[in-house]
Design a protein around this motif. Structure first.
Motif, short mmCIF file in Angstrom:
data_model
loop_
_atom_site.label_atom_id
_atom_site.label_comp_id
_atom_site.label_asym_id
_atom_site.label_seq_id
_atom_site.Cartn_x
_atom_site.Cartn_y
_atom_site.Cartn_z
N ILE A 210 128.97 45.61 44.74
CA ILE A 210 128.49 46.90 45.23
C ILE A 210 128.04 47.78 44.07
CG2 ILE A 210 129.19 49.05 46.37
CD1 ILE A 210 128.75 46.70 48.27
N GLN A 211 128.79 47.73 42.98
CA GLN A 211 128.43 48.50 41.79
C GLN A 211 127.07 48.07 41.25
OE1 GLN A 211 130.77 47.77 38.18
NE2 GLN A 211 131.02 49.98 37.93
N SER A 212 126.84 46.77 41.19
CA SER A 212 125.58 46.25 40.67
C SER A 212 124.41 46.61 41.58
CB SER A 212 125.68 44.72 40.52
OG SER A 212 124.44 44.18 40.13
N VAL A 213 124.58 46.38 42.87
CA VAL A 213 123.51 46.69 43.82
C VAL A 213 123.23 48.19 43.84
CG1 VAL A 213 122.85 46.66 46.26
CG2 VAL A 213 123.97 44.67 45.25
N GLY A 214 124.28 48.99 43.81
CA GLY A 214 124.10 50.44 43.81
C GLY A 214 123.37 50.93 42.58
N PHE A 215 123.72 50.37 41.43
CA PHE A 215 123.05 50.76 40.18
C PHE A 215 121.57 50.43 40.25
CE2 PHE A 215 121.43 49.92 35.95
CZ PHE A 215 121.88 51.01 35.23
N HIS A 216 121.24 49.21 40.67
CA HIS A 216 119.84 48.80 40.72
C HIS A 216 119.05 49.56 41.79
CE1 HIS A 216 121.39 45.39 38.33
NE2 HIS A 216 120.16 45.35 37.86
N ALA A 217 119.73 49.91 42.87
CA ALA A 217 119.06 50.72 43.89
C ALA A 217 118.72 52.10 43.33
CB ALA A 217 119.96 50.85 45.12
N ALA A 218 119.65 52.66 42.55
CA ALA A 218 119.40 53.97 41.93
C ALA A 218 118.24 53.90 40.94
CB ALA A 218 120.67 54.46 41.23
N VAL A 219 118.17 52.80 40.18
CA VAL A 219 117.06 52.62 39.24
C VAL A 219 115.74 52.53 40.00
CG1 VAL A 219 116.02 51.02 37.58
CG2 VAL A 219 118.47 51.52 37.47
N PHE A 220 115.74 51.82 41.10
CA PHE A 220 114.53 51.68 41.91
C PHE A 220 114.08 53.04 42.45
CE2 PHE A 220 112.83 50.61 46.30
CZ PHE A 220 111.54 50.39 45.85
N TRP A 234 103.38 53.06 38.06
CA TRP A 234 103.70 52.30 39.27
C TRP A 234 104.20 50.88 39.00
CZ3 TRP A 234 101.27 47.74 40.21
CH2 TRP A 234 100.05 47.51 39.57
N PRO A 235 103.77 50.20 37.91
CA PRO A 235 104.32 48.85 37.69
C PRO A 235 105.84 48.83 37.52
CG PRO A 235 102.35 49.16 36.36
CD PRO A 235 102.71 50.50 36.92
N VAL A 236 106.39 49.91 36.99
CA VAL A 236 107.84 49.99 36.82
C VAL A 236 108.53 50.05 38.19
CG1 VAL A 236 109.69 51.53 36.05
CG2 VAL A 236 107.80 50.99 34.52
N ALA A 237 107.93 50.76 39.13
CA ALA A 237 108.50 50.83 40.48
C ALA A 237 108.47 49.47 41.15
CB ALA A 237 107.74 51.86 41.32
N VAL A 238 107.39 48.73 40.94
CA VAL A 238 107.28 47.39 41.54
C VAL A 238 108.36 46.47 40.99
CG1 VAL A 238 105.83 45.34 41.75
CG2 VAL A 238 104.81 47.62 41.99
N VAL A 239 108.51 46.46 39.67
CA VAL A 239 109.53 45.60 39.06
C VAL A 239 110.93 46.13 39.37
CG1 VAL A 239 110.41 44.69 36.88
CG2 VAL A 239 107.96 44.85 37.25
N GLY A 240 111.05 47.44 39.53
CA GLY A 240 112.34 48.01 39.95
C GLY A 240 112.77 47.46 41.30
N LEU A 242 111.93 44.52 42.42
CA LEU A 242 112.32 43.14 42.14
C LEU A 242 113.75 43.07 41.61
CD1 LEU A 242 111.72 40.10 41.69
CD2 LEU A 242 110.78 40.74 39.45
N LEU A 243 114.09 43.98 40.70
CA LEU A 243 115.44 43.99 40.13
C LEU A 243 116.49 44.31 41.19
CD1 LEU A 243 114.79 45.89 36.76
CD2 LEU A 243 114.95 43.42 37.14
N ALA A 244 116.16 45.25 42.07
CA ALA A 244 117.10 45.60 43.13
C ALA A 244 117.31 44.42 44.08
CB ALA A 244 116.59 46.82 43.90
N ALA A 245 116.22 43.74 44.42
CA ALA A 245 116.32 42.57 45.30
C ALA A 245 117.12 41.46 44.64
CB ALA A 245 114.92 42.09 45.67
N ARG A 246 116.89 41.25 43.36
CA ARG A 246 117.62 40.21 42.63
C ARG A 246 119.12 40.51 42.59
NH1 ARG A 246 118.00 39.85 36.14
NH2 ARG A 246 118.70 41.96 36.64
N SER A 247 119.47 41.77 42.38
CA SER A 247 120.89 42.14 42.27
C SER A 247 121.64 41.85 43.57
CB SER A 247 121.02 43.62 41.91
OG SER A 247 120.65 44.46 43.01
N TYR A 248 120.92 41.84 44.68
CA TYR A 248 121.56 41.55 45.97
C TYR A 248 121.46 40.06 46.32
CZ TYR A 248 122.54 41.48 50.96
OH TYR A 248 123.07 41.18 52.18
N ALA A 249 120.25 39.52 46.22
CA ALA A 249 120.00 38.18 46.76
C ALA A 249 120.69 37.07 45.97
CB ALA A 249 118.50 37.93 46.81
N VAL A 250 120.58 37.10 44.64
CA VAL A 250 121.10 35.98 43.84
C VAL A 250 122.62 35.84 43.97
CG1 VAL A 250 121.28 35.01 41.52
CG2 VAL A 250 119.15 36.10 42.25
N PRO A 251 123.40 36.92 43.82
CA PRO A 251 124.85 36.77 44.02
C PRO A 251 125.20 36.33 45.45
CG PRO A 251 124.39 38.80 42.85
CD PRO A 251 123.07 38.29 43.34
#
Length: 287
Positions: A210-220, A234-240, A242-251
């Protein structure tokens, strides 16, 4: 003829039997070199160690930054060697890497200041960060979140520090875009601390997930806000995203299979993601 064949077969068998032994000796030697503090074994740190300072150099090129780069890299090797020395209860066999890398760091640092003495203006920023990292090492908490964040912040701050060498070497010389790039890398590498823990050390720990997903969601969310205020980012938002999705999906995928993802595959995924992070940084802040 048959004697020659037998002799050849014996030679081949002997050679085959010695290959694993040689390989084992080689692996043992490499492992010993790492365990004694000569070679950092935290492979995930290599991206963090090289990308921010090199990006600073690419965005603001200057040959005068070379001593500073050597200072940074040798300094990290010194930090790692100190970590091994402390974990080894200050045994003399772990001291040579500390002294060797420490001397290189000192000499390179002096050369950097001779090249541009104004770099000393960065000392008030780096001193507390490094102090925290060393303190956590002394307390044998080099894997703590505080320790991780201290090294992340030090690495990210190398981007503007290296970039400043091309001008007057002070924080005041750094452009707003470079500060945004610094924040971007700090958030990416900082988020990786939580993300990697959910896959390895804290695998299956729901609170860490939850901590990881929450952090990446905040970054996004922050990246979206930045893109609204400054559309060229805008490219940072797009990759943001991706990072949020990765933090949830991979674990989640790993938990569904009921076993940890091997570290080498975690590193491979991170390597690919890091490419997107770097490209986004250049696209958003490299103008």
């Amino acid at each position: 003829m048959s004697g020659a064949v037998v002799s050849t077969n014996r030679s081949q068998a002997k050679a085959a039997s010695t290959r694993p032994e040689r390989s084992t000796r080689s692996n043992t030697k490499q492992k010993s070199r790492r365990s004694q503090g000569w070679m950092p074994n935290q492979h995930g740190a290599w991206f963090m160690l090289f990308i921010p300072p090199l990006m600073g150099l690419i965005l603001q090129p200057s040959w005068a930054a070379l001593p500073l780069l050597i200072t940074w890299w040798a300094g990290y090797f010194t930090y790692f060697a100190i970590t091994i020395w402390v974990k080894g209860r200050l045994r003399p066999k772990h001291l040579p890497p500390v002294l060797t890398y420490g001397a290189i760091t000192a000499l390179a640092g002096i050369a950097a200041l001779i090249t541009q003495w104004q770099l000393i203006a960065w000392l008030p920023i780096f001193a507390p960060i490094i102090a925290v990292a060393v303190y956590e090492t002394i307390k044998r908490r080099e894997r703590s979140l505080v320790s991780g964040w201290s090294t992340v912040l030090a690495a990210a701050m190398m981007l503007p520090t290296v970039a400043s060498v091309s001008t007057n070497g002070t924080p005041a010389a750094v452009s707003a875009d470079l500060w945004w790039a610094t924040a971007w890398f700090a958030l990416y590498f900082g988020g990786s601390i939580y993300y990697v823990k959910t896959l390895i050390r804290d695998f299956g720990n729901h609170a860490r997930f939850i901590q990881s997903v929450g952090f990446h969601a905040a970054v996004f969310i922050g990246a979206i806000a930045l893109a609204v205020a400054q559309p060229h980012t805008w490219p940072v938002a797009v990759v943001g995203a991706l990072l949020a999705a990765r933090s949830y999906a991979v674990p989640r995928i790993a938990q569904r299979h009921g076993k940890r993802i091997p570290p080498k595959y975690v590193g491979m995924i991170d390597g690919l993601v890091t490419v997107f992070v770097v490209v986004a940084a250049f696209a958003a802040f490299g103008s």
